[in-house]
Design an enzyme around this catalytic site. Structure first.
Site, PDB file in Angstrom:
ATOM      1  N   TRP A 101     -75.238  -6.025 -31.694  1.00  0.00           N
ATOM      2  CA  TRP A 101     -76.137  -6.243 -30.795  1.00  0.00           C
ATOM      3  C   TRP A 101     -76.185  -7.199 -29.745  1.00  0.00           C
ATOM      4  CZ3 TRP A 101     -77.708  -1.562 -31.309  1.00  0.00           C
ATOM      5  CH2 TRP A 101     -77.919  -0.802 -33.347  1.00  0.00           C
ATOM      6  N   ASP A 168     -83.206 -11.779 -28.969  1.00  0.00           N
ATOM      7  CA  ASP A 168     -83.674 -10.632 -29.650  1.00  0.00           C
ATOM      8  C   ASP A 168     -83.862 -10.298 -30.824  1.00  0.00           C
ATOM      9  OD1 ASP A 168     -83.238  -8.101 -31.009  1.00  0.00           O
ATOM     10  OD2 ASP A 168     -81.286  -7.668 -30.751  1.00  0.00           O
ATOM     11  N   LYS A 192     -87.522  -1.980 -37.964  1.00  0.00           N
ATOM     12  CA  LYS A 192     -87.353  -3.306 -38.775  1.00  0.00           C
ATOM     13  C   LYS A 192     -88.325  -3.988 -39.710  1.00  0.00           C
ATOM     14  CE  LYS A 192     -83.269  -2.046 -36.919  1.00  0.00           C
ATOM     15  NZ  LYS A 192     -82.669  -2.948 -35.581  1.00  0.00           N
TER      16      LYS A 192
HETATM   17  C1  LIG Z   1     -81.289  -2.229 -34.503  1.00  0.00           C
HETATM   18  C2  LIG Z   1     -81.541  -3.987 -33.562  1.00  0.00           C
HETATM   19  C3  LIG Z   1     -81.055  -3.495 -32.310  1.00  0.00           C
HETATM   20  C4  LIG Z   1     -81.027  -1.971 -31.667  1.00  0.00           C
HETATM   21  O1  LIG Z   1     -82.383  -1.240 -31.919  1.00  0.00           O
HETATM   22  P1  LIG Z   1     -82.517   0.185 -31.284  1.00  0.00           P
HETATM   23  O2  LIG Z   1     -83.863   0.222 -31.145  1.00  0.00           O
HETATM   24  O3  LIG Z   1     -82.161   0.688 -31.984  1.00  0.00           O
HETATM   25  O4  LIG Z   1     -81.934   0.222 -29.502  1.00  0.00           O
HETATM   26  C5  LIG Z   1     -80.885  -4.531 -31.720  1.00  0.00           C
HETATM   27  N1  LIG Z   1     -80.609  -5.758 -31.355  1.00  0.00           N
HETATM   28  C6  LIG Z   1     -80.834  -5.874 -33.255  1.00  0.00           C
HETATM   29  C7  LIG Z   1     -81.541  -7.324 -33.664  1.00  0.00           C
HETATM   30  C8  LIG Z   1     -81.289  -4.947 -34.160  1.00  0.00           C
HETATM   31  O5  LIG Z   1     -81.594  -5.316 -35.638  1.00  0.00           O
END
Ligand SMILES: *Cc1c(COP(=O)(O)O)cnc(C)c1O
Length: 368
Positions: A101, A168, A192
């Site tokens: 990511w 993030d 998540k």
């Molecule tokens: C799952 C995830 C993403 C991507 O998320 P999307 O909703 O598929 O764009 C980005 N960063 C982290 C840390 C993730 O766990």
């Protein structure tokens, strides 16, 4: 058979979220209307947004000088939207590369300006987070990923820097306490740990919103989206309602500090079994960098992987295969996953080891 759901995302949500969402799809708040057929500008949806924001502010102690935005699209959208909004000033931003990511965010940022990668774990196959790096002062912001969902590493400390810190937190938000005033912008996908897929949240300092590049189209412009209180256009109403239900549950269960405690308990239980068991090893060597949410591990003899997966699936364990055609396991321990599921996984690993050794296979077990 009871299912133990270790999926990485979309992932397990609290039982009450499923039942209340299902009810709302049929009849929202006894209005006789489905949540799917009322206006996003109705009093009902306004109430949902307002309560979700208040709860998030309370749970994360978000001060009034930060805005909270609920919006469509996942974290990947913010990989592009962040540099689009904030890179203009200096055409320069610093990124820490700690996994898939993080490197996706770097690739998107390169569409907008110069990216300085301050350090990268790539040469170690992201099994560790680089400890020593320098963040230059002349950049618009510093970006990192707090918990690396795929590789199973987590940064507990916020890197020290004078430049605004953007983070993030998709996979560990609401599972760990943190001081929000150390950040200028935090974002997370819903699917998540906060709710159903389709939405994300952005928490951003108002003084940082003033730096938004004014030529960014309204639909991508964080300042416009914040000023419109998440109603610039039709938001993903179902996901947002699912987030509200999850936030209510997090509060009822005791808040983020309680979930931090549970995350430590759940992940310690699993890491201890991985350490004790002769057939498995952790992907992440340094104990303090191991994620409390996404526990990655592998079999010392990869030929045993399929047999273990089959053994585990017979006990209701789903979602632990890392990726198709990619070796190793990942158990995601999001807030809604009960301790009992982790106990089942740990005891399944133990029983598998006992069964394996009984067959006279102990000679073939290589030590860690
Ligand atoms: C799952 C995830 C993403 C991507 O998320 P999307 O909703 O598929 O764009 C980005 N960063 C982290 C840390 C993730 O766990």
């Amino acid at each position: 058979m009871h299912i133990h759901n270790f999926n990485a995302g979309p992932a397990i949500l609290p039982e009450c979220v499923y039942s209340n969402l299902a009810y709302a799809v049929n009849n929202y708040g006894n209005t006789g209307l489905s949540l799917l057929e009322i206006s996003h500008r109705s009093a009902e949806f306004h109430g949902i947004l307002l309560e979700a924001e208040l709860l998030l502010r309370e749970l994360l102690s978000i001060p009034p000088d930060f805005s909270v935005i609920f919006l469509a699209g996942g974290a990947s959208q913010h990989f592009a939207q962040i540099p689009m909004n904030f890179m203009k000033a200096l055409h320069h931003a610093a990124y820490l590369d700690t996994g898939v990511w993080a490197s996706n965010a770097i690739r998107e940022a390169r569409c907008f300006g110069n990216v300085e990668v301050v350090a990268s774990g790539k040469k170690d196959n992201y099994s560790l987070i680089p400890r020593h790096f320098h963040i230059p002062d002349n950049c618009s912001y510093f970006h990192y990923v707090a918990n690396n969902t795929i590789y199973g590493t987590e940064l507990q400390e916020v890197p020290k820097t004078e430049v605004p810190v953007f983070c993030d937190m998709s996979s560990n938000i609401l599972s760990t306490t943190f001081d929000i005033t150390k950040f200028s912008l935090i974002y997370a996908s819903a699917q998540k740990n906060i709710g159903p897929a389709g939405a994300s949240i952005v928490i951003v300092k108002n003084t940082v919103l003033d730096l938004v590049n004014s030529s960014v189209p309204n639909i991508f412009n964080y300042k416009v989206l914040a000023n419109c209180k998440s109603l610039f256009n039709t938001p993903p109403v179902l996901s947002i309602y699912g987030m509200l239900l999850t936030l209510r549950w997090v509060k009822e269960e005791g808040g983020v500090a309680e979930f931090q405690k549970r995350s430590i308990e759940k992940s310690s239980l699993l890491y201890n079994e991985i350490e004790r068991n002769d057939l498995f090893r952790s992907r992440v060597k340094s104990a303090e960098q191991r994620s409390r949410i996404n526990v990655t591990f592998e079999m010392i003899d990869p030929n045993l992987e399929d047999a273990f997966l089959h053994y585990a699936s017979e006990r209701g364990i789903v979602g632990i295969k890392q990726y198709q055609n990619y070796p190793g396991f990942r158990a995601s321990l999001y807030n809604a996953l009960p301790l009992e599921s982790v106990q089942v996984l740990a005891s399944t690993m133990h029983e598998f080891e006992v069964k394996f050794k009984k067959r006279g296979n102990s000679a073939s077990v290589r030590y860690k």
